[in-house]
Design a protein around this motif. Structure first.
Motif, PDB file in Angstrom:
ATOM      1  N   ALA A 191      40.555  36.398  50.097  1.00  0.00           N
ATOM      2  CA  ALA A 191      41.777  37.154  49.794  1.00  0.00           C
ATOM      3  C   ALA A 191      42.328  37.808  51.056  1.00  0.00           C
ATOM      4  CB  ALA A 191      41.495  38.212  48.738  1.00  0.00           C
ATOM      5  N   ARG A 192      43.644  37.988  51.058  1.00  0.00           N
ATOM      6  CA  ARG A 192      44.325  38.708  52.138  1.00  0.00           C
ATOM      7  C   ARG A 192      45.298  39.695  51.522  1.00  0.00           C
ATOM      8  NH1 ARG A 192      43.390  33.594  54.601  1.00  0.00           N
ATOM      9  NH2 ARG A 192      42.330  33.842  56.613  1.00  0.00           N
ATOM     10  N   LEU A 193      45.304  40.910  52.064  1.00  0.00           N
ATOM     11  CA  LEU A 193      46.101  42.001  51.524  1.00  0.00           C
ATOM     12  C   LEU A 193      47.067  42.508  52.593  1.00  0.00           C
ATOM     13  CD1 LEU A 193      46.694  44.335  49.469  1.00  0.00           C
ATOM     14  CD2 LEU A 193      44.803  45.576  50.564  1.00  0.00           C
ATOM     15  N   HIS A 194      48.348  42.523  52.270  1.00  0.00           N
ATOM     16  CA  HIS A 194      49.347  43.117  53.154  1.00  0.00           C
ATOM     17  C   HIS A 194      49.807  44.426  52.522  1.00  0.00           C
ATOM     18  CE1 HIS A 194      52.605  43.442  56.056  1.00  0.00           C
ATOM     19  NE2 HIS A 194      53.402  43.761  55.054  1.00  0.00           N
ATOM     20  N   ILE A 195      49.517  45.548  53.193  1.00  0.00           N
ATOM     21  CA  ILE A 195      49.863  46.866  52.663  1.00  0.00           C
ATOM     22  C   ILE A 195      51.207  47.282  53.235  1.00  0.00           C
ATOM     23  CG2 ILE A 195      49.136  49.260  52.425  1.00  0.00           C
ATOM     24  CD1 ILE A 195      46.271  48.355  52.947  1.00  0.00           C
ATOM     25  N   GLY A 196      52.223  47.321  52.396  1.00  0.00           N
ATOM     26  CA  GLY A 196      53.537  47.762  52.820  1.00  0.00           C
ATOM     27  C   GLY A 196      53.724  49.241  52.568  1.00  0.00           C
ATOM     28  N   HIS A 197      54.952  49.701  52.722  1.00  0.00           N
ATOM     29  CA  HIS A 197      55.230  51.123  52.537  1.00  0.00           C
ATOM     30  C   HIS A 197      55.342  51.478  51.052  1.00  0.00           C
ATOM     31  CE1 HIS A 197      56.598  55.126  53.631  1.00  0.00           C
ATOM     32  NE2 HIS A 197      57.595  55.005  52.774  1.00  0.00           N
ATOM     33  N   SER A 198      55.989  50.625  50.272  1.00  0.00           N
ATOM     34  CA  SER A 198      56.185  50.934  48.853  1.00  0.00           C
ATOM     35  C   SER A 198      55.402  50.001  47.935  1.00  0.00           C
ATOM     36  CB  SER A 198      57.676  50.861  48.494  1.00  0.00           C
ATOM     37  OG  SER A 198      58.180  49.557  48.745  1.00  0.00           O
ATOM     38  N   HIS A 199      54.989  48.846  48.410  1.00  0.00           N
ATOM     39  CA  HIS A 199      54.205  47.922  47.589  1.00  0.00           C
ATOM     40  C   HIS A 199      53.328  47.069  48.501  1.00  0.00           C
ATOM     41  CE1 HIS A 199      57.281  45.138  49.019  1.00  0.00           C
ATOM     42  NE2 HIS A 199      56.560  44.141  48.561  1.00  0.00           N
ATOM     43  N   SER A 200      52.382  46.370  47.913  1.00  0.00           N
ATOM     44  CA  SER A 200      51.455  45.519  48.669  1.00  0.00           C
ATOM     45  C   SER A 200      51.435  44.132  48.058  1.00  0.00           C
ATOM     46  CB  SER A 200      50.043  46.108  48.668  1.00  0.00           C
ATOM     47  OG  SER A 200      50.044  47.395  49.258  1.00  0.00           O
ATOM     48  N   VAL A 201      51.074  43.147  48.879  1.00  0.00           N
ATOM     49  CA  VAL A 201      51.017  41.753  48.457  1.00  0.00           C
ATOM     50  C   VAL A 201      49.588  41.246  48.635  1.00  0.00           C
ATOM     51  CG1 VAL A 201      51.892  39.420  48.836  1.00  0.00           C
ATOM     52  CG2 VAL A 201      53.423  41.385  49.100  1.00  0.00           C
ATOM     53  N   LEU A 277      43.320  46.423  43.059  1.00  0.00           N
ATOM     54  CA  LEU A 277      42.784  45.233  43.734  1.00  0.00           C
ATOM     55  C   LEU A 277      41.673  44.582  42.917  1.00  0.00           C
ATOM     56  CD1 LEU A 277      42.655  46.207  47.520  1.00  0.00           C
ATOM     57  CD2 LEU A 277      43.977  44.361  46.476  1.00  0.00           C
ATOM     58  N   LYS A 278      40.798  45.368  42.338  1.00  0.00           N
ATOM     59  CA  LYS A 278      39.718  44.808  41.519  1.00  0.00           C
ATOM     60  C   LYS A 278      40.282  43.996  40.360  1.00  0.00           C
ATOM     61  CE  LYS A 278      35.961  48.075  42.407  1.00  0.00           C
ATOM     62  NZ  LYS A 278      35.076  49.115  41.811  1.00  0.00           N
ATOM     63  N   PHE A 279      41.319  44.548  39.731  1.00  0.00           N
ATOM     64  CA  PHE A 279      41.936  43.833  38.616  1.00  0.00           C
ATOM     65  C   PHE A 279      42.580  42.532  39.097  1.00  0.00           C
ATOM     66  CE2 PHE A 279      45.701  42.900  36.046  1.00  0.00           C
ATOM     67  CZ  PHE A 279      45.128  42.761  34.792  1.00  0.00           C
ATOM     68  N   THR A 280      43.294  42.592  40.220  1.00  0.00           N
ATOM     69  CA  THR A 280      43.976  41.404  40.749  1.00  0.00           C
ATOM     70  C   THR A 280      42.978  40.348  41.193  1.00  0.00           C
ATOM     71  OG1 THR A 280      45.843  42.764  41.488  1.00  0.00           O
ATOM     72  CG2 THR A 280      45.616  40.586  42.472  1.00  0.00           C
ATOM     73  N   LEU A 281      41.926  40.757  41.906  1.00  0.00           N
ATOM     74  CA  LEU A 281      40.929  39.797  42.378  1.00  0.00           C
ATOM     75  C   LEU A 281      40.177  39.171  41.209  1.00  0.00           C
ATOM     76  CD1 LEU A 281      39.488  41.667  45.500  1.00  0.00           C
ATOM     77  CD2 LEU A 281      41.303  39.954  45.404  1.00  0.00           C
ATOM     78  N   SER A 282      39.907  39.966  40.190  1.00  0.00           N
ATOM     79  CA  SER A 282      39.257  39.424  38.996  1.00  0.00           C
ATOM     80  C   SER A 282      40.167  38.400  38.315  1.00  0.00           C
ATOM     81  CB  SER A 282      38.917  40.564  38.040  1.00  0.00           C
ATOM     82  OG  SER A 282      38.382  40.071  36.831  1.00  0.00           O
ATOM     83  N   GLU A 283      41.446  38.681  38.306  1.00  0.00           N
ATOM     84  CA  GLU A 283      42.411  37.738  37.728  1.00  0.00           C
ATOM     85  C   GLU A 283      42.439  36.435  38.516  1.00  0.00           C
ATOM     86  OE1 GLU A 283      46.525  38.942  37.981  1.00  0.00           O
ATOM     87  OE2 GLU A 283      46.866  38.316  35.914  1.00  0.00           O
ATOM     88  N   GLU A 291      35.163  32.146  43.337  1.00  0.00           N
ATOM     89  CA  GLU A 291      34.524  33.400  43.718  1.00  0.00           C
ATOM     90  C   GLU A 291      35.147  33.861  45.028  1.00  0.00           C
ATOM     91  OE1 GLU A 291      32.376  35.204  42.099  1.00  0.00           O
ATOM     92  OE2 GLU A 291      32.077  33.793  40.433  1.00  0.00           O
ATOM     93  N   ILE A 292      35.563  35.132  45.086  1.00  0.00           N
ATOM     94  CA  ILE A 292      36.159  35.691  46.294  1.00  0.00           C
ATOM     95  C   ILE A 292      35.050  36.265  47.164  1.00  0.00           C
ATOM     96  CG2 ILE A 292      37.653  37.517  47.187  1.00  0.00           C
ATOM     97  CD1 ILE A 292      39.476  37.054  44.822  1.00  0.00           C
ATOM     98  N   SER A 293      34.968  35.758  48.390  1.00  0.00           N
ATOM     99  CA  SER A 293      33.874  36.132  49.284  1.00  0.00           C
ATOM    100  C   SER A 293      34.236  37.258  50.238  1.00  0.00           C
ATOM    101  CB  SER A 293      33.442  34.908  50.098  1.00  0.00           C
ATOM    102  OG  SER A 293      34.543  34.414  50.855  1.00  0.00           O
ATOM    103  N   GLY A 294      35.513  37.548  50.414  1.00  0.00           N
ATOM    104  CA  GLY A 294      35.901  38.596  51.349  1.00  0.00           C
ATOM    105  C   GLY A 294      37.398  38.826  51.324  1.00  0.00           C
ATOM    106  N   LEU A 295      37.823  39.879  52.034  1.00  0.00           N
ATOM    107  CA  LEU A 295      39.236  40.229  52.058  1.00  0.00           C
ATOM    108  C   LEU A 295      39.625  40.672  53.457  1.00  0.00           C
ATOM    109  CD1 LEU A 295      41.302  42.105  49.445  1.00  0.00           C
ATOM    110  CD2 LEU A 295      41.219  43.085  51.733  1.00  0.00           C
ATOM    111  N   GLU A 296      40.817  40.269  53.896  1.00  0.00           N
ATOM    112  CA  GLU A 296      41.372  40.711  55.175  1.00  0.00           C
ATOM    113  C   GLU A 296      42.642  41.495  54.910  1.00  0.00           C
ATOM    114  OE1 GLU A 296      41.960  37.447  57.795  1.00  0.00           O
ATOM    115  OE2 GLU A 296      39.881  36.775  57.718  1.00  0.00           O
ATOM    116  N   ILE A 317      32.878  43.928  48.566  1.00  0.00           N
ATOM    117  CA  ILE A 317      32.959  42.663  49.312  1.00  0.00           C
ATOM    118  C   ILE A 317      33.368  43.019  50.738  1.00  0.00           C
ATOM    119  CG2 ILE A 317      33.524  41.193  47.338  1.00  0.00           C
ATOM    120  CD1 ILE A 317      36.450  41.311  48.204  1.00  0.00           C
ATOM    121  N   PRO A 318      33.070  42.169  51.729  1.00  0.00           N
ATOM    122  CA  PRO A 318      33.460  42.487  53.110  1.00  0.00           C
ATOM    123  C   PRO A 318      34.976  42.591  53.247  1.00  0.00           C
ATOM    124  CG  PRO A 318      31.856  40.706  53.055  1.00  0.00           C
ATOM    125  CD  PRO A 318      32.285  40.925  51.640  1.00  0.00           C
ATOM    126  N   VAL A 319      35.441  43.662  53.876  1.00  0.00           N
ATOM    127  CA  VAL A 319      36.868  43.878  54.125  1.00  0.00           C
ATOM    128  C   VAL A 319      37.058  44.109  55.620  1.00  0.00           C
ATOM    129  CG1 VAL A 319      38.883  45.318  53.655  1.00  0.00           C
ATOM    130  CG2 VAL A 319      37.217  44.863  51.835  1.00  0.00           C
TER     131      VAL A 319
END
Length: 552
Positions: A191-201, A277-283, A291-296, A317-319
């Protein structure tokens, strides 16, 4: 060279990245960030309009592809497997395939898709849907700025360009197992997470192939609001404090009360992010059977001190922070803050450089497609060329109508020239100058040439092949000479040879060898070495005894 401009219109700033294609790949030529006022009491519309209008004046119209993204929270993405791989069939099938899951139709939304992988004759497709009202709202925001948009793409799919092999065709893999007992192995996801100012992807990848996209309504402003409430300071001041000092304590031993309070204020908001994030990754794991092994992480807030350690503890998980800019040539600031900030804008710029073999996501379709303006620009650019081609076509048609008469004239001229030559060369005049008599004359001349050759043999004249054999015999013993003969001419007693050797000394070795068969001196001319070439050119002229006997 193709130039693309990616414009990320965020809620706290506008990020602009310019990228160009070169012979060696893609070069990121510039990155600019234009901060926006973050005071909730003021409307950013006019500020955004002024920035984009100034930017439009710097864009080379007609030579730069301008790409903006529709925010991911306004989009729906679904992964589907189709029993065919043709893109045209996939696009036609999307509204029917997704009609039960989404409250859209082809009349109220624009559908597009990206083929992620091909399994035999099946295509795995990431479908993306945008409501027409959202597209219209974005275009209205950009109206009168002077920007000529090439693409309106999807924020999440554009962001994925920073991490996947965006310029390659989708990989072709063996067909999936079929039947009731067929079991597909679980995917290994990252998984990869982009944290914006008002929302994240949030993005889900399998071996750098994008499979899932989700948006989370949590951003850095959640932290700024918490700081504002805790310290009872204005929101603008809280944003400034967050950007300058944000950190999370991994252990509180030795820390002051103010440091602990500031860290706890930020950490309290991370719990909300962790739950989302837990809910999204579980989805993702459920829908993608993996299986998700890590997140950046990327985005300006991802650079917060010890954020990766805190998220590792929350998600179990490793972040880590994401690094992607090194795969592109650039002269930008090499700080991690710059890399984290430009991610979406860079992805949009890369979206504009995609080729038809793996095309970009494009929401400028149907009523949003360029029509009149595009035709005007095309005529401005190619009008002179079209006029020239039309003129040449008319000339060609005129010539085609007259070609029969031209051909007849040419035949007549050829016949006159043939009769004239028959009279001058063969002495065939009048009715004798027919095609049959001319052919008979040519056959007689060929017979005379053959007779002359027989006379030469009868007079014991050495044939040119004998001379060639003698040259070959003298050359072969020098097997250490690298020799290439480009020209060998034997005329009467003179032999002229042109060729190439590895070095000048080898040409002198050949000169010494040929003195044994030459009558008189051997004239040798050796060229100068040329930079970048490994051979030396030479010319050699000498005379030989061919046993000529003059016939009387």
């Amino acid at each position: 060279m193709v130039k693309s401009l990616g414009i990320d219109i965020g809620s706290s700033s506008i990020k602009v990245v310019e990228a160009v294609t070169t012979a060696r790949g893609v070069t990121v030529t510039s990155f600019r960030e234009f901060p926006l006022g973050v005071n909730p009491a003021f409307d950013q519309t006019i500020e955004i309009h002024d920035i984009l209008r100034d930017l439009a004046g710097q864009v080379e119209a007609g030579r730069t592809r301008v790409v903006v993204g529709l925010r991911q929270e306004y989009l729906s993405c679904r992964l589907r497997l189709f029993p065919f791989v043709e893109r045209s069939k996939i696009l036609k099938s999307l509204p029917f395939e997704l009609e039960e899951e989404l409250p859209f139709s082809s009349e109220t939304a624009i559908y597009d898709a990206r083929v992620t992988q091909i399994f035999g004759s099946q295509a795995e497709v990431l479908a993306v849907v945008a409501a027409k009202s959202r597209i219209a709202s974005l275009l209205q925001q950009l109206k009168d700025t002077g920007l000529e948009l090439t693409l309106v793409s999807a924020e999440g799919l554009a962001l994925a360009n920073c991490f996947e092999r965006w310029n390659d065709v989708p990989p072709v893999l063996p067909a999936l197992p079929e039947g009731e007992d067929a079991v597909r192995p679980r995917r290994r996801l990252h998984a990869r997470l982009h944290i914006g100012h008002s929302h994240s992807v949030v993005l889900a990848f399998e071996e750098n192939h994008l499979l899932g996209v989700r948006s989370i309504l949590w951003g850095a402003k959640n932290v700024a609001e918490a700081i504002s409430r805790r310290y009872e300071i204005p929101y603008i001041e809280a944003v400034s404090e967050m950007r300058k000092k944000a950190f999370i304590l991994t252990h509180k031993g030795g820390a002051s009360y103010d440091q602990i309070l500031f860290s706890d204020t930020i950490a309290s908001q991370l719990k909300d992010l962790g739950q989302e994030l837990k809910f999204t990754l579980s989805e993702f794991q459920s829908e993608l059977h993996g299986e998700i092994s890590g997140l950046e992480m990327t985005g300006p807030f991802s650079q917060t001190l010890n954020l990766n350690a805190a998220m590792t503890q929350i998600l179990e998980i490793p972040v880590n922070r994401s690094n992607f800019l090194s795969q592109f040539e650039h002269d930008l600031d090499k700080s991690s803050q710059t890399e984290a900030t430009l991610a979406v804008a860079l992805g949009l710029a890369l979206e504009g450089l995609r080729r038809p073999k793996n095309p970009p996501i494009q929401f400028l379709r149907a009523e949003f497609a360029k029509q009149g303006e595009g035709l005007t620009e095309v005529w401005k650019k190619w009008g002179v060329t079209v006029q020239f081609v039309a003129s040449m076509f008319l000339i060609f048609v005129f010539y085609a109508n007259l070609r029969d008469s031209f051909a007849a004239d040419l035949v007549e001229k050829v016949q006159d020239a043939l009769k004239k030559q028959a009279k001058q060369v063969a002495g065939l005049t009048g009715k004798q100058g027919t095609e049959t008599n001319i052919r008979k004359y040519i056959a007689n001349q060929r017979k005379r040439v053959k007779d002359v050759k027989e006379i030469e043999n009868a007079l014991h004249m050495n044939a040119a092949l004998d001379v060639l054999k003698r040259i070959s015999d003298l050359t072969l013993p020098h097997n250490k000479v690298t020799l290439t003969i480009r020209k060998l001419e034997i005329q009467d007693t003179q032999v002229q040879m042109e060729g190439q050797v590895a070095k000048a000394e080898e040409a002198h070795q050949l000169e010494s060898a040929f003195k044994g068969m030459a009558r008189g001196p051997v004239q040798l001319s050796v060229g100068n070495p040329v930079a970048g070439q490994t051979t030396v050119s030479f010319t050699m002229v000498f005379h030989v005894d061919r046993g000529l006997v003059v016939a009387k």
